[in-house]
Motif scaffolding. Structure first.
Motif, short mmCIF file in Angstrom:
data_model
loop_
_atom_site.label_atom_id
_atom_site.label_comp_id
_atom_site.label_asym_id
_atom_site.label_seq_id
_atom_site.Cartn_x
_atom_site.Cartn_y
_atom_site.Cartn_z
N PHE A 49 87.73 36.25 110.04
CA PHE A 49 87.46 37.06 111.24
C PHE A 49 85.99 37.02 111.58
O PHE A 49 85.13 37.26 110.74
CB PHE A 49 87.92 38.50 111.04
N LEU A 50 85.70 36.69 112.83
CA LEU A 50 84.33 36.62 113.33
C LEU A 50 84.06 37.89 114.13
O LEU A 50 84.72 38.16 115.12
CB LEU A 50 84.16 35.38 114.21
N GLU A 78 79.09 37.39 111.41
CA GLU A 78 78.79 38.32 112.49
C GLU A 78 77.80 37.67 113.43
O GLU A 78 76.98 36.87 113.02
CB GLU A 78 78.17 39.61 111.95
N ALA A 79 77.88 38.06 114.70
CA ALA A 79 76.91 37.60 115.70
C ALA A 79 76.56 38.78 116.59
O ALA A 79 77.33 39.74 116.69
CB ALA A 79 77.49 36.45 116.51
N GLY A 80 75.44 38.70 117.24
CA GLY A 80 74.93 39.81 118.03
C GLY A 80 75.67 40.12 119.31
O GLY A 80 75.57 41.23 119.82
N THR A 84 78.37 34.75 121.71
CA THR A 84 78.09 33.97 120.51
C THR A 84 79.31 33.90 119.60
O THR A 84 79.65 32.84 119.06
CB THR A 84 76.88 34.55 119.75
N VAL A 85 80.00 35.03 119.46
CA VAL A 85 81.24 35.03 118.66
C VAL A 85 82.25 34.07 119.29
O VAL A 85 82.91 33.30 118.59
CB VAL A 85 81.83 36.45 118.53
N GLY A 86 82.34 34.07 120.63
CA GLY A 86 83.23 33.13 121.30
C GLY A 86 82.88 31.68 120.99
O GLY A 86 83.75 30.84 120.80
N GLY A 87 81.59 31.38 120.90
CA GLY A 87 81.16 30.03 120.53
C GLY A 87 81.56 29.68 119.12
O GLY A 87 81.96 28.54 118.84
#
Length: 165
Positions: A49-50, A78-80, A84-87
């Motif tokens: 899970f991202l 994790e991303a901000g 970015t999570v979509g990427g």
């Protein structure tokens, strides 16, 4: 909320070890895309899970939904922000959950999305204006347009609803 998983398709056989690992990960993650219209929070918890970082409201919503579903998840990364999570999802590094209104930001063909079942996740967005101040003409026209659209019952994007009060 929508579940996002990598879209399918490869233009050939993977040539490197890293490419083979990515292809295997995509095959495993795409099982959510095989004729299913819905994915559960438990399904997401069983995959890498991202997550959006701990500050944005999306993270608080997903954490609460996992807890309500009785699913334990430790983010693989994790991303901000959701873009970015979509990427990361598009790069086949895992799956995520994000608001339906964010999906157009991810670009066509990079991810697929499925309705999440189980605990409903909702968030309310309000328009805030400064008290006792005249709005600039463009802002006033925008608010009038929103009021008119709501009064007429115009359709809103998938995943959004009008709140009547």
């Amino acid at each position: 909320m929508k579940a996002t998983v990598p879209s399918g398709g490869s233009d050939g056989r993977p040539r490197t070890r890293r490419a083979r690992q990515g292809a295997e990960r995509r095959r495993r993650l795409r099982r959510h895309d095989r004729g299913r219209d819905e994915v559960t929070w438990e399904d997401l918890a069983a995959e890498p899970f991202l997550a959006v970082g701990p500050e944005p409201s999306v993270r608080r919503l997903t954490d609460a939904a996992f807890e309500q579903a009785g699913a334990v998840v430790t983010p693989a990364a994790e991303a901000g922000n959701v873009a970015t999570v979509g990427g990361l999802v598009a790069a086949s590094l895992g799956v995520s959950a994000m608001p339906a209104l964010v999906l157009p930001l991810l670009g066509p063909g990079h991810v697929v999305h499925r309705e999440l079942t189980g605990p409903a996740v909702e968030r309310r967005l309000d328009i805030v204006v400064r008290a006792r101040r005249t709005l600039p003409p463009a802002a006033a026209a925008f608010l009038d347009l929103l009021d008119e659209a709501r009064a007429e019952g115009r359709e809103v994007p998938a995943g959004a609803t009008w709140i009547h009060h």
